[in-house]
Design a protein around this motif. Structure first.
Motif, PDB file in Angstrom:
ATOM      1  N   SER A  82      -6.703   1.577   6.010  1.00  0.00           N
ATOM      2  CA  SER A  82      -8.129   1.767   6.267  1.00  0.00           C
ATOM      3  C   SER A  82      -8.330   3.008   7.113  1.00  0.00           C
ATOM      4  O   SER A  82      -8.065   4.128   6.674  1.00  0.00           O
ATOM      5  N   SER A  83      -8.760   2.858   8.347  1.00  0.00           N
ATOM      6  CA  SER A  83      -9.027   4.008   9.205  1.00  0.00           C
ATOM      7  C   SER A  83      -9.212   3.540  10.638  1.00  0.00           C
ATOM      8  O   SER A  83      -9.611   2.400  10.893  1.00  0.00           O
ATOM      9  N   GLY A  84      -8.932   4.450  11.577  1.00  0.00           N
ATOM     10  CA  GLY A  84      -9.184   4.150  12.984  1.00  0.00           C
ATOM     11  C   GLY A  84     -10.655   3.976  13.295  1.00  0.00           C
ATOM     12  O   GLY A  84     -11.014   3.577  14.406  1.00  0.00           O
ATOM     13  N   ALA A  85     -11.512   4.264  12.311  1.00  0.00           N
ATOM     14  CA  ALA A  85     -12.953   4.069  12.499  1.00  0.00           C
ATOM     15  C   ALA A  85     -13.310   2.612  12.728  1.00  0.00           C
ATOM     16  O   ALA A  85     -14.399   2.309  13.229  1.00  0.00           O
TER      17      ALA A  85
ATOM     18  N   GLY B 252       3.974 -16.720   7.355  1.00  0.00           N
ATOM     19  CA  GLY B 252       5.053 -17.707   7.427  1.00  0.00           C
ATOM     20  C   GLY B 252       5.678 -18.022   6.091  1.00  0.00           C
ATOM     21  O   GLY B 252       6.583 -18.860   6.013  1.00  0.00           O
ATOM     22  N   LYS B 253       5.216 -17.346   5.020  1.00  0.00           N
ATOM     23  CA  LYS B 253       5.743 -17.600   3.676  1.00  0.00           C
ATOM     24  C   LYS B 253       6.585 -16.439   3.168  1.00  0.00           C
ATOM     25  O   LYS B 253       6.771 -16.272   1.961  1.00  0.00           O
ATOM     26  N   GLY B 254       7.067 -15.612   4.093  1.00  0.00           N
ATOM     27  CA  GLY B 254       7.945 -14.516   3.709  1.00  0.00           C
ATOM     28  C   GLY B 254       7.230 -13.257   3.282  1.00  0.00           C
ATOM     29  O   GLY B 254       7.869 -12.318   2.799  1.00  0.00           O
ATOM     30  N   ILE B 255       5.912 -13.200   3.443  1.00  0.00           N
ATOM     31  CA  ILE B 255       5.130 -12.038   3.012  1.00  0.00           C
ATOM     32  C   ILE B 255       4.682 -11.275   4.254  1.00  0.00           C
ATOM     33  O   ILE B 255       4.107 -11.855   5.178  1.00  0.00           O
ATOM     34  N   PHE B 256       4.935  -9.976   4.235  1.00  0.00           N
ATOM     35  CA  PHE B 256       4.561  -9.140   5.365  1.00  0.00           C
ATOM     36  C   PHE B 256       3.224  -8.469   5.067  1.00  0.00           C
ATOM     37  O   PHE B 256       3.074  -7.766   4.066  1.00  0.00           O
ATOM     38  N   ILE B 257       2.248  -8.702   5.925  1.00  0.00           N
ATOM     39  CA  ILE B 257       0.917  -8.111   5.768  1.00  0.00           C
ATOM     40  C   ILE B 257       0.748  -7.060   6.857  1.00  0.00           C
ATOM     41  O   ILE B 257       0.956  -7.352   8.036  1.00  0.00           O
ATOM     42  N   GLN B 258       0.352  -5.856   6.466  1.00  0.00           N
ATOM     43  CA  GLN B 258       0.200  -4.775   7.435  1.00  0.00           C
ATOM     44  C   GLN B 258      -1.159  -4.094   7.300  1.00  0.00           C
ATOM     45  O   GLN B 258      -1.610  -3.788   6.193  1.00  0.00           O
ATOM     46  N   SER B 259      -1.793  -3.862   8.437  1.00  0.00           N
ATOM     47  CA  SER B 259      -3.032  -3.100   8.496  1.00  0.00           C
ATOM     48  C   SER B 259      -2.719  -1.736   9.103  1.00  0.00           C
ATOM     49  O   SER B 259      -2.335  -1.646  10.266  1.00  0.00           O
ATOM     50  N   LEU B 260      -2.868  -0.679   8.301  1.00  0.00           N
ATOM     51  CA  LEU B 260      -2.670   0.686   8.781  1.00  0.00           C
ATOM     52  C   LEU B 260      -4.024   1.287   9.119  1.00  0.00           C
ATOM     53  O   LEU B 260      -4.934   1.296   8.278  1.00  0.00           O
ATOM     54  N   ILE B 261      -4.168   1.788  10.342  1.00  0.00           N
ATOM     55  CA  ILE B 261      -5.437   2.363  10.785  1.00  0.00           C
ATOM     56  C   ILE B 261      -5.219   3.801  11.272  1.00  0.00           C
ATOM     57  O   ILE B 261      -5.239   4.055  12.470  1.00  0.00           O
ATOM     58  N   PRO B 262      -5.001   4.726  10.337  1.00  0.00           N
ATOM     59  CA  PRO B 262      -4.763   6.117  10.741  1.00  0.00           C
ATOM     60  C   PRO B 262      -6.016   6.784  11.276  1.00  0.00           C
ATOM     61  O   PRO B 262      -7.137   6.400  10.945  1.00  0.00           O
ATOM     62  N   PHE B 263      -5.802   7.813  12.090  1.00  0.00           N
ATOM     63  CA  PHE B 263      -6.902   8.649  12.540  1.00  0.00           C
ATOM     64  C   PHE B 263      -6.961   9.890  11.645  1.00  0.00           C
ATOM     65  O   PHE B 263      -6.689   9.782  10.451  1.00  0.00           O
TER      66      PHE B 263
ATOM     67  N   SER C 190       5.573  -3.810  12.426  1.00  0.00           N
ATOM     68  CA  SER C 190       4.291  -4.084  13.089  1.00  0.00           C
ATOM     69  C   SER C 190       3.243  -4.435  12.044  1.00  0.00           C
ATOM     70  O   SER C 190       3.114  -3.756  11.033  1.00  0.00           O
ATOM     71  N   ASN C 191       2.487  -5.493  12.325  1.00  0.00           N
ATOM     72  CA  ASN C 191       1.445  -5.925  11.378  1.00  0.00           C
ATOM     73  C   ASN C 191       0.160  -5.130  11.509  1.00  0.00           C
ATOM     74  O   ASN C 191      -0.651  -5.112  10.568  1.00  0.00           O
ATOM     75  N   ARG C 192      -0.036  -4.475  12.629  1.00  0.00           N
ATOM     76  CA  ARG C 192      -1.243  -3.670  12.826  1.00  0.00           C
ATOM     77  C   ARG C 192      -0.871  -2.444  13.653  1.00  0.00           C
ATOM     78  O   ARG C 192      -0.519  -2.552  14.816  1.00  0.00           O
ATOM     79  N   THR C 193      -0.951  -1.278  13.031  1.00  0.00           N
ATOM     80  CA  THR C 193      -0.531  -0.059  13.698  1.00  0.00           C
ATOM     81  C   THR C 193      -1.241   1.132  13.075  1.00  0.00           C
ATOM     82  O   THR C 193      -1.750   1.056  11.959  1.00  0.00           O
ATOM     83  N   THR C 194      -1.253   2.230  13.810  1.00  0.00           N
ATOM     84  CA  THR C 194      -1.801   3.463  13.254  1.00  0.00           C
ATOM     85  C   THR C 194      -0.833   4.073  12.251  1.00  0.00           C
ATOM     86  O   THR C 194      -1.234   4.856  11.400  1.00  0.00           O
ATOM     87  N   GLY C 195       0.447   3.745  12.360  1.00  0.00           N
ATOM     88  CA  GLY C 195       1.450   4.268  11.448  1.00  0.00           C
ATOM     89  C   GLY C 195       2.040   5.592  11.867  1.00  0.00           C
ATOM     90  O   GLY C 195       3.024   6.045  11.266  1.00  0.00           O
ATOM     91  N   TYR C 196       1.482   6.215  12.888  1.00  0.00           N
ATOM     92  CA  TYR C 196       1.922   7.552  13.306  1.00  0.00           C
ATOM     93  C   TYR C 196       1.785   7.604  14.816  1.00  0.00           C
ATOM     94  O   TYR C 196       0.698   7.392  15.358  1.00  0.00           O
ATOM     95  N   TRP C 197       2.882   7.912  15.536  1.00  0.00           N
ATOM     96  CA  TRP C 197       2.884   7.704  16.985  1.00  0.00           C
ATOM     97  C   TRP C 197       1.868   8.564  17.740  1.00  0.00           C
ATOM     98  O   TRP C 197       1.286   8.075  18.719  1.00  0.00           O
ATOM     99  N   PRO C 198       1.569   9.829  17.371  1.00  0.00           N
ATOM    100  CA  PRO C 198       0.481  10.522  18.075  1.00  0.00           C
ATOM    101  C   PRO C 198      -0.870   9.827  17.906  1.00  0.00           C
ATOM    102  O   PRO C 198      -1.699   9.841  18.820  1.00  0.00           O
TER     103      PRO C 198
END
Length: 325
Positions: free
Chosen positions: A204-207, A238-249, A290-298
């Protein structure tokens, strides 16, 4: 002289009676400072664990961990294309789901030629409601689908008042970024649950972190994808599925500018605005971490600074900018 002696006596008595309160306030201040130091250390440890350790310590191959095929929705966006290329680099075959196959056909051919993976382009007209899911199901049949990547439409980032948006255009945007992303997840999840493995990545977005002037649909759509991902993680984590929310700027050569009120449609490359390829290379290393991250350390540093700003101050700044523009 007596007055001086009386003042000194009075001062000593007041100091003696207030010493308990001074010590209490000092203790509260020390505890508050210690809590902030602990939070800072925790955030630093999280930054290292999410963004640096996965790139230094080799982990299980993505194909073995999740599956052989990935479904990419929103591949017309630069970030989604770059993410698909990163998956192909790891030997994962790609199914592109799009409403405009002309913009994806060249990407699919390039990935097949460069990395030797299979690519399939599925043309789906989601205006046909459930009928659009039939060609997607046919394309997925018999394949080990290990990844689903949903990417928000970057045209949402163009500053525009809600009442200025055409009604049909608004409905199409909401349909593509909310309804279709949910439908794609619904189509892919049963196979993942059956195999007890898989990964769903919603870009999605950091918005989604703060309201932005002139970008109502962007903040609403990205907010939905972010909360949708977190709810999915609660239900299927808990069913072996990894869900991730990427919120880039901000990303270079992209129209996503959640941390800026600029009306330009592109951004120059820089440390805080990486190329889509650079961002995707960093983001894919956080998969399974990580399940919720910007994906990019800066961008994570930017997110940390944004959290330090109270929302009322952010809103006040936005209103001042609107009134001055």
């Amino acid at each position: 002289m007596a007055a001086v002696d009386s003042f000194s006596l009075l001062y000593r008595e007041i100091s003696r009676s207030c010493s308990f309160y001074f010590e209490t306030l000092a203790l509260i201040g020390a505890l508050y400072t210690a809590s902030k130091v602990v939070i800072l250390l925790r955030d630093c440890c999280t930054l290292v664990r999410v963004h640096f350790l996965p790139r230094m310590i080799p982990s299980k191959k993505l194909r073995q961990r999740y599956g052989d095929w990935a479904v990419i929705y929103g591949a017309t966006e630069p970030v989604a294309k770059a993410y698909a290329e990163e998956l192909a680099r790891h030997g994962i075959s790609i199914i592109f789901v799009t409403q405009d196959h002309t913009s994806v056909r060249d990407t699919a051919a390039s990935l097949s030629q460069s990395y030797g993976v299979e690519t399939v382009v599925v043309l789906a007209d989601f205006l046909l409601d459930q009928a659009a899911s039939k060609p997607i199901k046919e394309a997925m049949r018999g394949k080990d689908i290990g990844f689903l990547v949903n990417c928000v439409d970057e045209s949402l980032a163009s500053p525009q008042s809600l009442i200025e948006m055409p009604e049909q255009g608004m409905l199409d945007l909401v349909n593509r970024n909310v309804a279709v992303a949910t439908l794609m997840t619904r189509l892919v999840l049963p196979g993942m649950v059956e195999r007890s493995r898989g990964a769903v990545v919603n870009i999605s977005s950091g918005a989604c972190c703060r309201p932005l002037p002139g970008r109502v649909t962007l903040t609403a759509s990205t907010g939905y994808l972010d909360h949708f991902s977190r709810a999915l993680h609660l239900e299927y984590g808990g069913k072996g599925i990894f869900i991730q929310s990427l919120i880039p700027f901000q990303i270079a050569s992209s129209r996503q500018q959640p941390s800026s009120s600029s009306s330009s449609s592109s951004s120059s490359e820089g440390w805080f605005s990486p190329k889509p390829e650079v961002y995707a290379h960093h983001a894919i290393s956080t998969l399974g971490v990580s399940n919720r991250t910007t994906g990019y350390w800066p961008h994570t540093l930017q997110y940390g600074l944004m959290r330090c700003i109270p929302e009322w101050m952010w809103v006040l700044r936005s209103r001042v900018f609107i009134s001055s523009s």
